[in-house]
Motif scaffolding. Structure first.
Motif, PDB file in Angstrom:
ATOM      1  N   ALA A  40     -13.027 -12.715  -1.126  1.00 10.66           N
ATOM      2  CA  ALA A  40     -13.271 -11.717  -2.129  1.00 10.66           C
ATOM      3  C   ALA A  40     -13.699 -12.587  -3.460  1.00 10.66           C
ATOM      4  O   ALA A  40     -13.444 -13.638  -3.467  1.00 10.66           O
ATOM      5  CB  ALA A  40     -11.979 -10.800  -2.620  1.00 10.66           C
ATOM      6  N   PRO A  41     -14.562 -11.896  -4.271  1.00 16.05           N
ATOM      7  CA  PRO A  41     -14.884 -12.787  -5.356  1.00 16.05           C
ATOM      8  C   PRO A  41     -13.860 -13.030  -6.168  1.00 16.05           C
ATOM      9  O   PRO A  41     -12.923 -12.463  -6.451  1.00 16.05           O
ATOM     10  CB  PRO A  41     -15.869 -11.577  -6.070  1.00 16.05           C
ATOM     11  N   GLY A  42     -13.854 -14.440  -6.689  1.00 16.04           N
ATOM     12  CA  GLY A  42     -12.815 -14.965  -7.499  1.00 16.04           C
ATOM     13  C   GLY A  42     -11.554 -15.323  -6.637  1.00 16.04           C
ATOM     14  O   GLY A  42     -10.751 -15.764  -7.210  1.00 16.04           O
ATOM     15  N   LYS A  43     -11.696 -15.350  -5.070  1.00 21.51           N
ATOM     16  CA  LYS A  43     -10.473 -15.400  -4.547  1.00 21.51           C
ATOM     17  C   LYS A  43     -10.724 -16.267  -3.408  1.00 21.51           C
ATOM     18  O   LYS A  43     -11.753 -16.764  -3.029  1.00 21.51           O
ATOM     19  CB  LYS A  43      -9.835 -14.193  -3.933  1.00 21.51           C
ATOM     20  N   GLU A  44      -9.710 -17.056  -3.045  1.00 21.89           N
ATOM     21  CA  GLU A  44      -9.913 -17.934  -1.964  1.00 21.89           C
ATOM     22  C   GLU A  44     -10.169 -17.357  -0.637  1.00 21.89           C
ATOM     23  O   GLU A  44      -9.711 -16.088  -0.309  1.00 21.89           O
ATOM     24  CB  GLU A  44      -8.536 -18.998  -1.664  1.00 21.89           C
ATOM     25  N   ARG A  45     -10.652 -17.896   0.334  1.00 21.21           N
ATOM     26  CA  ARG A  45     -10.980 -17.479   1.777  1.00 21.21           C
ATOM     27  C   ARG A  45      -9.560 -17.411   2.465  1.00 21.21           C
ATOM     28  O   ARG A  45      -8.937 -18.240   2.287  1.00 21.21           O
ATOM     29  CB  ARG A  45     -11.780 -18.246   2.642  1.00 21.21           C
ATOM     30  N   GLU A  46      -9.385 -16.230   3.032  1.00 21.63           N
ATOM     31  CA  GLU A  46      -8.195 -15.952   3.797  1.00 21.63           C
ATOM     32  C   GLU A  46      -8.331 -15.578   5.323  1.00 21.63           C
ATOM     33  O   GLU A  46      -9.422 -15.124   5.629  1.00 21.63           O
ATOM     34  CB  GLU A  46      -7.166 -15.012   2.849  1.00 21.63           C
ATOM     35  N   SER A  47      -7.252 -15.876   6.102  1.00 26.51           N
ATOM     36  CA  SER A  47      -7.534 -15.560   7.388  1.00 26.51           C
ATOM     37  C   SER A  47      -7.064 -14.023   7.492  1.00 26.51           C
ATOM     38  O   SER A  47      -6.105 -13.595   6.896  1.00 26.51           O
ATOM     39  CB  SER A  47      -6.458 -16.300   8.302  1.00 26.51           C
ATOM     40  N   VAL A  48      -7.941 -13.274   8.344  1.00 25.37           N
ATOM     41  CA  VAL A  48      -7.528 -11.970   8.584  1.00 25.37           C
ATOM     42  C   VAL A  48      -6.876 -11.735   9.931  1.00 25.37           C
ATOM     43  O   VAL A  48      -5.918 -10.895  10.126  1.00 25.37           O
ATOM     44  CB  VAL A  48      -8.829 -11.182   8.302  1.00 25.37           C
ATOM     45  N   ALA A  49      -7.675 -12.272  10.895  1.00 21.64           N
ATOM     46  CA  ALA A  49      -7.256 -12.147  12.228  1.00 21.64           C
ATOM     47  C   ALA A  49      -7.624 -13.312  13.282  1.00 21.64           C
ATOM     48  O   ALA A  49      -8.720 -13.720  13.008  1.00 21.64           O
ATOM     49  CB  ALA A  49      -7.390 -10.937  12.860  1.00 21.64           C
ATOM     50  N   THR A  50      -6.954 -13.585  14.023  1.00 20.47           N
ATOM     51  CA  THR A  50      -7.313 -14.612  15.224  1.00 20.47           C
ATOM     52  C   THR A  50      -7.201 -14.291  16.555  1.00 20.47           C
ATOM     53  O   THR A  50      -6.011 -13.296  16.833  1.00 20.47           O
ATOM     54  CB  THR A  50      -6.719 -15.959  14.870  1.00 20.47           C
ATOM     55  N   THR A  58      -3.034 -12.826  19.827  1.00 20.54           N
ATOM     56  CA  THR A  58      -3.684 -12.609  18.708  1.00 20.54           C
ATOM     57  C   THR A  58      -2.792 -12.884  17.245  1.00 20.54           C
ATOM     58  O   THR A  58      -1.535 -12.701  17.541  1.00 20.54           O
ATOM     59  CB  THR A  58      -3.918 -11.041  18.472  1.00 20.54           C
ATOM     60  N   TYR A  59      -3.169 -12.792  15.990  1.00 19.43           N
ATOM     61  CA  TYR A  59      -2.647 -13.008  15.084  1.00 19.43           C
ATOM     62  C   TYR A  59      -3.259 -12.048  13.899  1.00 19.43           C
ATOM     63  O   TYR A  59      -4.515 -11.838  13.849  1.00 19.43           O
ATOM     64  CB  TYR A  59      -2.626 -14.337  14.498  1.00 19.43           C
ATOM     65  N   TYR A  60      -2.365 -11.414  12.949  1.00 19.52           N
ATOM     66  CA  TYR A  60      -2.878 -10.500  11.940  1.00 19.52           C
ATOM     67  C   TYR A  60      -2.048 -10.779  10.516  1.00 19.52           C
ATOM     68  O   TYR A  60      -1.158 -11.341  10.475  1.00 19.52           O
ATOM     69  CB  TYR A  60      -2.815  -8.994  12.225  1.00 19.52           C
ATOM     70  N   ALA A  61      -3.049 -10.864   9.560  1.00 18.49           N
ATOM     71  CA  ALA A  61      -2.421 -10.908   8.038  1.00 18.49           C
ATOM     72  C   ALA A  61      -1.615  -9.738   7.781  1.00 18.49           C
ATOM     73  O   ALA A  61      -2.046  -8.755   8.435  1.00 18.49           O
ATOM     74  CB  ALA A  61      -3.634 -11.311   7.150  1.00 18.49           C
ATOM     75  N   ASP A  62      -0.547  -9.869   7.403  1.00 21.36           N
ATOM     76  CA  ASP A  62       0.141  -8.768   6.915  1.00 21.36           C
ATOM     77  C   ASP A  62      -0.612  -7.773   5.994  1.00 21.36           C
ATOM     78  O   ASP A  62      -0.397  -6.499   6.548  1.00 21.36           O
ATOM     79  CB  ASP A  62       1.342  -8.978   6.032  1.00 21.36           C
ATOM     80  N   SER A  63      -1.563  -7.977   5.493  1.00 20.61           N
ATOM     81  CA  SER A  63      -2.275  -6.923   4.669  1.00 20.61           C
ATOM     82  C   SER A  63      -3.132  -6.070   5.639  1.00 20.61           C
ATOM     83  O   SER A  63      -3.683  -4.856   5.199  1.00 20.61           O
ATOM     84  CB  SER A  63      -3.307  -7.851   3.508  1.00 20.61           C
ATOM     85  N   VAL A  64      -3.268  -6.432   6.789  1.00 17.14           N
ATOM     86  CA  VAL A  64      -4.315  -5.835   7.675  1.00 17.14           C
ATOM     87  C   VAL A  64      -3.512  -5.119   9.040  1.00 17.14           C
ATOM     88  O   VAL A  64      -4.263  -4.348   9.679  1.00 17.14           O
ATOM     89  CB  VAL A  64      -5.486  -6.680   7.905  1.00 17.14           C
ATOM     90  N   LYS A  65      -2.401  -5.504   9.117  1.00 14.42           N
ATOM     91  CA  LYS A  65      -1.652  -5.019  10.226  1.00 14.42           C
ATOM     92  C   LYS A  65      -1.518  -3.541  10.451  1.00 14.42           C
ATOM     93  O   LYS A  65      -1.212  -2.772   9.514  1.00 14.42           O
ATOM     94  CB  LYS A  65      -0.134  -5.843  10.534  1.00 14.42           C
ATOM     95  N   GLY A  66      -1.774  -3.121  11.529  1.00 12.42           N
ATOM     96  CA  GLY A  66      -1.865  -1.684  11.850  1.00 12.42           C
ATOM     97  C   GLY A  66      -3.298  -1.061  11.465  1.00 12.42           C
ATOM     98  O   GLY A  66      -3.395   0.228  11.792  1.00 12.42           O
ATOM     99  N   ARG A  67      -4.165  -1.769  10.761  1.00 11.47           N
ATOM    100  CA  ARG A  67      -5.241  -1.053  10.254  1.00 11.47           C
ATOM    101  C   ARG A  67      -6.563  -1.744  10.898  1.00 11.47           C
ATOM    102  O   ARG A  67      -7.461  -1.111  11.190  1.00 11.47           O
ATOM    103  CB  ARG A  67      -5.486  -1.217   8.930  1.00 11.47           C
ATOM    104  N   PHE A  68      -6.289  -3.000  11.233  1.00  9.94           N
ATOM    105  CA  PHE A  68      -7.482  -3.869  11.747  1.00  9.94           C
ATOM    106  C   PHE A  68      -7.086  -4.330  13.337  1.00  9.94           C
ATOM    107  O   PHE A  68      -5.804  -4.586  13.481  1.00  9.94           O
ATOM    108  CB  PHE A  68      -7.601  -5.064  10.903  1.00  9.94           C
TER     109      PHE A  68
END
Length: 118
Positions: A40-50, A58-68
């Motif tokens: 996101a603008p002004g933020k570092e790159r982060e892992s979403v899912a692998t 599989t792996y999901y970031a906490d912020s997207v678990k259950g949605r992605f």
């Protein structure tokens, strides 16, 4: 070398769904795992899912678990990211990545913009 091309980004409203695709070509037999990252603008790159090449791990970031939901179709050399219940904070450039070992991601796509309006 492995080439990665993302598609499916766009502008949606909060609560909508979107599916990103990542088509891999080249030495795809060397891929050990793949993933989606975002920045996101002004933020570092982060892992979403692998996802492992077999698709069993599989792996999901906490912020997207259950949605992605991440998946792959090895016959098509394509990885997907199904994004549901999108939130404005999901707005970012989403990148597809692949690694020839589980220890790194050394191939990257050009990115696709996802914008979620409130």
């Amino acid at each position: 070398q492995v080439q990665l091309v993302e598609s499916g980004g766009g502008l949606v409203q909060a609560g909508d769904s979107l599916r990103l695709s990542c088509a891999a070509s080249g030495r795809t037999f060397s891929i050990a795992h793949m993933g989606w990252f975002r920045q996101a603008p002004g933020k570092e790159r982060e892992s979403v899912a692998t996802i492992s090449w077999s698709g069993l791990s599989t792996y999901y970031a906490d912020s997207v678990k259950g949605r992605f939901f991440i998946s792959r179709d090895n016959a098509k050399n394509t990885m997907y990211l199904q994004m549901n219940s999108l939130k404005p904070e999901d707005t970012a450039v989403y990148y597809c990545a692949a690694g020839d070992t589980r220890a790194r991601f050394n191939y990257w796509g050009q990115g696709t913009q996802v914008t979620v309006s409130s």
